[in-house]
Design a protein around this motif. Sequence first.
Motif, PDB file in Angstrom:
ATOM      1  N   HIS A 395       0.813  -1.216   0.000  1.00 39.02           N
ATOM      2  CA  HIS A 395       0.000   0.000   0.000  1.00 39.02           C
ATOM      3  C   HIS A 395       0.849   1.269   0.000  1.00 39.02           C
ATOM      4  O   HIS A 395       0.335   2.351  -0.289  1.00 39.02           O
ATOM      5  CB  HIS A 395      -0.982  -0.006   1.181  1.00 39.02           C
ATOM      6  N   SER A 396       2.149   1.159   0.277  1.00 38.92           N
ATOM      7  CA  SER A 396       2.991   2.356   0.321  1.00 38.92           C
ATOM      8  C   SER A 396       4.333   2.117  -0.368  1.00 38.92           C
ATOM      9  O   SER A 396       5.394   2.224   0.244  1.00 38.92           O
ATOM     10  CB  SER A 396       3.226   2.771   1.783  1.00 38.92           C
ATOM     11  N   PRO A 397       4.316   1.797  -1.680  1.00 35.74           N
ATOM     12  CA  PRO A 397       5.585   1.572  -2.382  1.00 35.74           C
ATOM     13  C   PRO A 397       6.370   2.875  -2.530  1.00 35.74           C
ATOM     14  O   PRO A 397       5.796   3.919  -2.853  1.00 35.74           O
ATOM     15  CB  PRO A 397       5.154   1.030  -3.742  1.00 35.74           C
ATOM     16  N   LEU A 398       7.657   2.795  -2.295  1.00 32.50           N
ATOM     17  CA  LEU A 398       8.509   3.970  -2.496  1.00 32.50           C
ATOM     18  C   LEU A 398       8.712   4.234  -3.979  1.00 32.50           C
ATOM     19  O   LEU A 398       8.735   5.386  -4.415  1.00 32.50           O
ATOM     20  CB  LEU A 398       9.854   3.757  -1.805  1.00 32.50           C
ATOM     21  N   THR A 399       8.867   3.178  -4.756  1.00 35.00           N
ATOM     22  CA  THR A 399       9.114   3.298  -6.189  1.00 35.00           C
ATOM     23  C   THR A 399       8.149   2.382  -6.938  1.00 35.00           C
ATOM     24  O   THR A 399       7.426   1.590  -6.343  1.00 35.00           O
ATOM     25  CB  THR A 399      10.554   2.879  -6.531  1.00 35.00           C
ATOM     26  N   SER A 400       8.164   2.479  -8.256  1.00 33.22           N
ATOM     27  CA  SER A 400       7.414   1.532  -9.065  1.00 33.22           C
ATOM     28  C   SER A 400       8.140   0.189  -9.063  1.00 33.22           C
ATOM     29  O   SER A 400       9.283   0.078  -8.609  1.00 33.22           O
ATOM     30  CB  SER A 400       7.276   2.057 -10.490  1.00 33.22           C
TER      31      SER A 400
END
Length: 538
Positions: A395-400
Amino acid sequence: MNRKRASFIAAGTAALLATGAIAVVASAANAAGSVTASFTTNSWETGQTATYTITNGTSNAITSWTVEFDLPAGTALGAYWDALMTQSGTHVVAKNREYNGAVAAGGTTSFGFNTTGAGAPTNCTVNGAPCAGGTQPPPPTTAPPTTTPPTTTPPTTNPPPPPPGGGGNQIVGYFAEWGVYGRNYHVKNIHTSGSAAKLTHLLYAFGNTTGGRCAIGDSYADYDKAYSAADSVDGVADTWDAGALRGSFNQLRKLKKMYPHLKVIWSFGGWTWSGGFTQAAANPAAFAESCYSLVEDPRWADVFDGIDVDWEYPNACGLQCDTSGPNAFTNVVSALRSRFGPSALVTAAITADGSNGGKIDATDYAGAAPHLNWLMPMTYDYFGAFNAQGPTAPHSPLTSYPGIPQQGFNSDAAIQKLKSKGIPANKLLLGIGFYGRGWTGVTQEAPGGTATGAAPGTYEAGIEDYKVLKNTCPANRTIAGTAYAKCGSNWWSYDTPATIGGKMTYAKSQGLGGAFFWELSGDTPDGELIGAMRNGLG
């Protein structure tokens, strides 16, 4: 209850390393007929956030990969994602995770990491062959600058002015007014957990917006609930004397006396109570006057140092849809700044939808920025069991990452889009969730699996506090700079102290003003997550 949640709808393409990013290419990416690896970095004087992209230029799929390289002397590997990485001396070995080892013919995958020191790797090999696909390439000619730092980070010799109220290492956290009920989390807990000493600013959530005005959210919790000596911040019980202030407001007054550095801001709106902003936008001056009268009420005027606007979302849809136009948000915060004056804190939590044509593009946030001390893109809740059948995704990815369900739904895409619109980096704070989102009925461990619904949660299905998940479903995998785990048929994603450390390194590399989080009661009793934020920002 009034829960912070981003509901993303628009589709689009992510801006992975947008305007202002420094890209250093360390090896050629496409040698025909070879498996190759190319290196890019966002670097600053003392470190970097780097990515290797692996390209399968052969006519056959590969099932695994190993990238090896040497870092300059004195450079240490930090947080990493989408690979299993080890460092021995200057030599680093990165092996695929179970979900990204297979790369189709002509396909790509990637992994990322942080380092202390900003030198480019050398002697790179992928599956034992040179990363360029031919003879070993010479050292890169576009090394990170050594005299003038990149424009994506504050220069050390002539730094840009910080936003009013400080910059660079701000830690801003939400306190939910309803936490004093079922959660049994009170202002005293901010002290006993050690969090108050680490916070720079506390956001009290939420005040209501109704009828084009600011209004009290919960009068009992806010200023009427009586605290005993045992439950009070300073060990002194509340009184029933006429005119005496009680409730969380009085406890906040006591907390500020104990921690004079701490600023407290009253936040209005949120997921449930944002509908009133539409009427507020029709008469911003009247709205601002009502907010000023409430925040500066003589009964608690000394408690609050300003106001926070959490409008979900201007000129877009959240729980309700707003069609006030792209200038409505600017008009509202401009009116608040005019009424509260230059010394008050006026801040805003905003969408983190970085997709093309998405919620960031729907509103002129750059026009509003001069009136705000900082903006807080809510870089969490991108994916969750509000899509009950999945696909599972952090739910909280830093990057793709390869297979992400929606391009532009990651922290870096939001930050880069906001910066590209002209918002100063030091007016942006990175968002962290102190909770996880999860599905049940999941059979696949890797992200992208199907589900049958929301995983059970203590207070709400599909959501659980970090302090619970760390014991009931410990994270044992990472992807895109955050963590996840499958426990039985339940699949959860959430941030841990380790992944928060990586995100704080990212925040520093981007020159952001700091970070914020939702919300205090999700942390452990000794404040593990806020401790990781403070340690990461310094």
